[in-house]
Design an enzyme around this catalytic site. Structure first.
Site, PDB file in Angstrom:
ATOM      1  N   ASP A 197       0.833  -1.180   0.025  1.00 20.78           N
ATOM      2  CA  ASP A 197       0.110   0.012  -0.075  1.00 20.78           C
ATOM      3  C   ASP A 197       0.831   1.076   0.013  1.00 20.78           C
ATOM      4  O   ASP A 197       2.125   1.449   0.383  1.00 20.78           O
ATOM      5  CB  ASP A 197      -1.019   0.041   1.410  1.00 20.78           C
ATOM      6  CG  ASP A 197      -1.919  -1.099   1.304  1.00 20.78           C
ATOM      7  OD1 ASP A 197      -2.391  -1.617   0.165  1.00 20.78           O
ATOM      8  OD2 ASP A 197      -2.338  -1.359   2.138  1.00 20.78           O
TER       9      ASP A 197
HETATM   10  N1  URA Z   1      -1.220  -5.693   4.162  1.00 19.01           N
HETATM   11  C1  URA Z   1      -1.581  -4.557   4.024  1.00 19.01           C
HETATM   12  O1  URA Z   1      -2.702  -4.007   4.602  1.00 19.01           O
HETATM   13  N2  URA Z   1      -1.030  -3.533   3.487  1.00 19.01           N
HETATM   14  C2  URA Z   1       0.299  -3.825   2.622  1.00 19.01           C
HETATM   15  O2  URA Z   1       0.778  -3.083   2.105  1.00 19.01           O
HETATM   16  C3  URA Z   1       0.512  -5.188   2.660  1.00 19.01           C
HETATM   17  C4  URA Z   1      -0.012  -6.190   3.419  1.00 19.01           C
END
Ligand code: URA
Length: 229
Positions: free
Chosen positions: A101
């Site tokens: 993310d």
């Molecule tokens: N889980 C999440 O919520 N975000 C990420 O970036 C990776 C795993």
């Protein structure tokens, strides 16, 4: 792609001319003369016609420490992308083996080798991914038990695979998951209404983020690291 077709696409010659050129022994694949028009070739094999190189692409495998605010994509209208962090000559054909993310930091793997990245990301491979998680509230007392049983995700209609939680202190933990659902870690802590305030990926399988890499920095994988997938 078949060799005959490759010659057709990458030279001014027609299909018939390409056949003739091959029969005349003017084409080398990986240094050997090849006359088989149907030979299947991949994008990384060196191909020469009359000793002139038509294709020579090196496989490239990198690990990168993703900073906050950089998007896990090859292009984005608004944000800097992980690919933008590479110098121009390294960008060609590179893609990401997995995503993080926007605000998540840590280990990203990049390559131009689609077969390799498929092995890293294929859903059935159950590759372990380790995240360092910071939460707004203290981690719930029953979190280990709930995560190891799995949490039902209604949208996908799946139950998450057993995950391991290691507590560091009340607000910090290390979570190992074996799949990569959308916002998976945040949704797992969301089960307890606990917001993830910082998330950092430490490893993918046996590849661990090099502690020497500052946010935004990258380095080539060693041959031993590449061989892990
Ligand atoms: N889980 C999440 O919520 N975000 C990420 O970036 C990776 C795993």
């Amino acid at each position: 792609m078949q060799l005959n077709r490759f010659i057709q696409i990458n030279t001014p010659y027609s299909r018939q001319q390409a056949k003739l050129i091959l029969a005349q022994g003017r084409v080398k694949v990986a240094g050997q003369v090849v006359t088989d028009v149907n030979l299947e070739i991949d994008r990384f094999v060196r191909i020469e016609l009359d000793n002139r190189v038509l294709q020579e692409l090196q496989r490239c495998y990198l690990m990168l420490n993703k900073p906050v605010g950089v998007v896990s994509a090859t292009e984005h209208p608004e944000h800097q992308t992980v690919i933008d962090l590479l110098p121009q000559p390294l960008r060609q054909g590179m893609h990401l083996a997995g995503r993080l993310d926007l605000k998540t930091t840590g280990l990203m793997l990049l390559t131009n080798d689609g077969n390799w990245s498929r092995r890293v990301t294929q859903p059935d491979s159950k590759v372990a991914k380790v995240y360092r998680v910071t939460t707004k509230d203290p981690v719930a007392a029953e979190a280990e038990a709930v995560f190891s049983r799995g949490i039902y995700f209604r949208y996908e209609d799946i139950t998450t695979r057993p995950a391991d939680l290691e507590r560091i202190d009340r607000f910090n933990s290390r979570l190992t998951i074996h799949e990569g659902r959308y916002h998976q870690v945040k949704r797992m802590f969301g089960y307890f209404d606990n917001e993830v305030t910082a998330l950092h990926r430490e490893s993918i399988g046996a590849i661990t983020l090099d502690p020497k890499l500052k946010p935004g920095e990258f380095r080539p994988l060693t041959p031993a690291e590449v061989a892990l997938f």
